[in-house]
Scaffold this motif. Structure first.
Motif, PDB file in Angstrom:
ATOM      1  N   ALA A   1       0.753  -1.350  -0.049  1.00  0.00           N
ATOM      2  CA  ALA A   1      -0.010  -0.080  -0.188  1.00  0.00           C
ATOM      3  C   ALA A   1       0.934   1.077   0.247  1.00  0.00           C
ATOM      4  N   LYS A   2       2.020   1.167   0.802  1.00  0.00           N
ATOM      5  CA  LYS A   2       2.918   2.368   0.792  1.00  0.00           C
ATOM      6  C   LYS A   2       3.520   2.515  -0.476  1.00  0.00           C
ATOM      7  N   ALA A   3       3.856   1.543  -1.219  1.00  0.00           N
ATOM      8  CA  ALA A   3       4.511   1.766  -2.525  1.00  0.00           C
ATOM      9  C   ALA A   3       3.648   2.222  -3.442  1.00  0.00           C
ATOM     10  N   GLY A   4       2.433   2.044  -3.332  1.00  0.00           N
ATOM     11  CA  GLY A   4       1.300   2.604  -4.374  1.00  0.00           C
ATOM     12  C   GLY A   4       1.080   1.435  -5.234  1.00  0.00           C
TER      13      GLY A   4
ATOM     14  N   GLU B   1      -2.589   0.278  -6.022  1.00  0.00           N
ATOM     15  CA  GLU B   1      -3.581   0.872  -7.078  1.00  0.00           C
ATOM     16  C   GLU B   1      -3.286   0.187  -8.560  1.00  0.00           C
TER      17      GLU B   1
END
Lengths: 318, 318
Positions: free
Chosen positions: B179-182, B185
């Motif tokens: 999630a942190k690294a995106g 998405e």
């Protein structure tokens, strides 16, 4: 519209909200961005910018905090920019992590700012130097730029410092990690933190070997020192400050500081110019022109280089 | 000079050395680069490009290898591009790590290439699409693009795929990392690998929750599936292939594939155009002009935006 001159005066008087406001103005694409930059320019150049890089877990925040304490004892105004290029969270989100910094929160001589603006216009390579410029103009004598990881973006951000500190910790297989990420090439000062743990000497030796510090250098060349610290107990921090001051003095004597800053400014100008040109691709010719070229490339009627040639030709004719 | 047409013919005949040669020509700044790109253009568009992203240790190489086996069984020609944006090692250096791929080394229907060209002209965001273009033109029907880490560069490279697969493994605190690294998405298909381990169901549930897969979607929208695999034993791999084919069919029916490819081509053209403009800053006006502007910025006589304006004005007058 903001009264920029008043804001700059307030920032120089040490008002943190004015500094915060200025950074917000330069981070975003504010219509007053240029006005702010023009107002800051004559006030910059006084700060000494130190970059801190290293893998997660080596104790970067603790080391940064200990350095802040040391510089504050010496009466210097300090700015801290904590940068996380891999995080999608912007603004103060990182601050949750940064409890170690909280002891400085009430000190008016310290300004702390987090940046985590992945996907930001132009990215951090563009935004970080602007924030440094604000802290510089606001009268920070030392600016510590701390990056979270060890990727390419971190290396780019570290390259914007006057002096780069690379942190390692014993027994993390860190040397190889650091070498892979390319940060061994950028250190002016190396710190082996958590030096009270087993393997600290081995890490320092390995580092010494990897850096070829045993080999002879041309007289006048900088030989990066390796400093052992226990940042949580502030052990070795004075030695780090001393190493930083030595590096700064060497850079000034050798003309390296002026050279680095000129190179940094050139990179900054280039980035802004290219960002402006990229915006122009959309603005002047409309996305439609680019979309038309893209459709031809997808169909195989045009290769992307030929398409880029057309784009450049249109762009430079405008 | 290389006979480009002959090289392209050889590549289409499945000669791996011709493919390797073409990739080398497009990776570097070969004087024949444009000739190669022009020759490739009409032959591209046939390949289905699948990106695989995930933290180190989730089993990306094993999964890629198992997918290669599955596609080979179906008689497809397969290209593999293994990309490590954080590594300073170029060329085949990664292959040492990739023993799992060795079972495909002697299969003429599989072409495997590593790229690890940090610091490369324009970076991997520029080089990877060109290599994909070569594999496409060489007749690969499926191209698997595997990235090593989960940083911003990886996300950019994954965005160049038709379909993005995001891999996770149980019990690595992976969800939060991802999630942190995106990367959460960007997934079109999610794979929980090592599903024979404890916590696989929990990881799948957590993922389901984070992606909001329980929520209702507009009819016709793609709902990313979560597939559980044990890639080392090829378990669940057929289900992954099935999910990929479904996604591809959905993209074609919804017009999304054409849209993605057009957007990708537009980004590619823009990157090449900006790289050309950056080169022009040095070539046409000489570094001296930029150096002079940089000196003024360091002195505080000019702010970087005003300097960039001058640079852009000069550049577009040329």
């Amino acid at each position: 519209m903001v009264d920029v001159d008043q804001l700059v005066r307030d920032a120089r008087d040490g008002r943190p909200r004015a500094v915060a406001r200025l950074i917000s103005l330069v981070e975003g694409a504010s219509p007053q961005l240029r006005e702010v930059m023009a107002a800051l320019a004559p006030l910059t150049g006084g700060a000494y910018v130190v970059g801190l890089t290293g893998s997660p877990g080596v104790g970067k925040s603790t080391s940064t905090s200990a350095l802040v304490t040391a510089y504050r004892k010496a009466g210097r105004r300090v700015g801290v920019l904590a940068v996380d290029p891999s995080s999608p969270f912007s603004g103060g989100a990182l601050l949750g992590d940064r409890v170690r910094m909280s002891e400085h929160a009430s000190d008016p001589g310290v300004y702390i700012r987090s940046m985590a603006t992945r996907g930001h216009l132009g990215g951090l390579a563009w935004a970080a130097p602007q924030a440094i410029r604000v802290l510089d103009a606001a009268g920070c004598e030392v600016i510590l730029v701390e990056t979270v990881g060890v990727g390419q973006s971190e290396v780019e951000i570290a390259a914007q410092a006057d002096t780069s500190v690379v942190l390692l910790a014993p027994g993390m297989g860190d040397g190889i990690q650091a070498a892979k990420a390319g940060i061994l090439e950028i250190g002016d000062v190396y710190v082996v933190n958590k030096a009270d743990r087993d393997g600290a000497d081995a890490t320092a030796r390995e580092l010494n070997h990897m850096l070829g510090l045993g080999e002879s250098r041309a007289p006048g060349d900088w030989r990066p020192p390796i400093v052992k610290t226990v940042a949580a107990r502030a052990e070795g921090i004075d030695e780090v400050v001393e190493a930083l001051e030595k590096h700064r003095a060497w850079m000034e004597a050798a003309g390296v500081l002026a050279e680095r800053r000129a190179r940094r400014a050139a990179g900054e100008i280039e980035t802004i110019a290219l960002t402006a040109l990229r915006a122009r691709i959309g603005d002047v010719h409309g996305d439609q022109h680019l979309a038309g070229l893209a459709a031809k490339v997808v169909d195989g009627a045009l290769d992307p280089y030929a398409a880029a040639d057309e784009l450049v030709a249109e762009l430079t004719r405008a």
